[in-house]
Design a protein around this motif. Structure first.
Motif, PDB file in Angstrom:
ATOM      1  N   ALA A   4       0.845  -1.196   0.000  1.00 37.07           N
ATOM      2  CA  ALA A   4       0.000   0.000   0.000  1.00 37.07           C
ATOM      3  C   ALA A   4       0.882   1.249   0.000  1.00 37.07           C
ATOM      4  CB  ALA A   4      -0.931  -0.014   1.210  1.00 37.07           C
ATOM      5  N   CYS A   7       0.734   3.895   3.072  1.00 39.95           N
ATOM      6  CA  CYS A   7       0.667   3.290   4.403  1.00 39.95           C
ATOM      7  C   CYS A   7       2.003   3.474   5.126  1.00 39.95           C
ATOM      8  CB  CYS A   7       0.326   1.810   4.263  1.00 39.95           C
ATOM      9  SG  CYS A   7       0.456   0.907   5.803  1.00 39.95           S
ATOM     10  N   CYS A  10       3.814   0.139   5.746  1.00 37.52           N
ATOM     11  CA  CYS A  10       4.426  -0.397   4.518  1.00 37.52           C
ATOM     12  C   CYS A  10       5.730   0.352   4.214  1.00 37.52           C
ATOM     13  CB  CYS A  10       3.468  -0.282   3.339  1.00 37.52           C
ATOM     14  SG  CYS A  10       2.171  -1.534   3.317  1.00 37.52           S
ATOM     15  N   HIS A  49       0.411  -6.095   3.777  1.00 33.37           N
ATOM     16  CA  HIS A  49      -0.569  -5.043   4.071  1.00 33.37           C
ATOM     17  C   HIS A  49      -1.967  -5.645   4.162  1.00 33.37           C
ATOM     18  CE1 HIS A  49      -2.243  -0.999   4.289  1.00 33.37           C
ATOM     19  NE2 HIS A  49      -3.232  -1.507   3.560  1.00 33.37           N
ATOM     20  N   HIS A  99      -3.069  -1.117   9.026  1.00 29.27           N
ATOM     21  CA  HIS A  99      -2.150  -2.188   8.621  1.00 29.27           C
ATOM     22  C   HIS A  99      -1.923  -3.002   9.885  1.00 29.27           C
ATOM     23  CE1 HIS A  99       1.765  -3.395   6.368  1.00 29.27           C
ATOM     24  NE2 HIS A  99       1.632  -4.172   7.432  1.00 29.27           N
TER      25      HIS A  99
HETATM   26 ZN    ZN Z   1       0.584  -1.193   4.939  1.00 34.88          ZN
END
Ligand code: ZN
Ligand code: AMP
Length: 114
Positions: A4, A7, A10, A49, A99
């Motif tokens: 993602a 995010c 991430c 994710h 997440h």
């Molecule tokens: Zn993520």
């Protein structure tokens, strides 16, 4: 493994955002929370994710055994006898980062749940 684009976790997993990493394996990264609520406040972040528990596939769920092995390892190494694992799903539960991750909180007397 993480995908993602917007995010924060991430980006931490991909190394685009710095973090204080204390552990990593093929499924999880463990970092220090940037805004700790107790002397020990770690985040065990699933590398894939997945926003919430409700989004976990069966295969993802099968990987969750690692979380408990990680908690066992870290608490044993650090001599932590009392600790809490917290995992929030949804805004009313206090989830800020979509997440999946597990808070590991210790180092002071904790209040009751909720
Ligand atoms: Zn993520
Ligand atoms: P939650 O409210 O369960 O989604 O938890 C999100 C947690 O991520 C909070 O405790 C934040 O302090 C923490 N957090 C957010 N951004 C970072 C970051 N860049 N590094 C470390 N922890 C973070």
């Amino acid at each position: 493994m993480s995908e993602a684009t917007n995010c924060v976790f991430c980006k931490i997993i991909d190394g685009q955002i710095p973090s204080q990493k204390v552990y990593e394996d093929e499924d999880f990264i463990v970092i220090k929370d940037i805004n700790p609520v107790a002397p020990v406040h770690l985040l065990a972040i699933y590398k894939k994710h997945v926003p919430t528990v409700g989004d976990l596939s069966i295969e993802d769920s099968k990987n969750m055994w690692r979380l408990f092995e990680i908690v066992k390892k870290i608490t044993k190494e650090e001599g932590i006898e009392s600790y809490r694992i917290v995992q929030n799903n949804g805004r009313d539960a206090g989830q800020e980062v979509d997440h999946i991750h597990f808070h590991i909180i210790a180092g002071r007397k904790l209040g009751h749940l909720g």
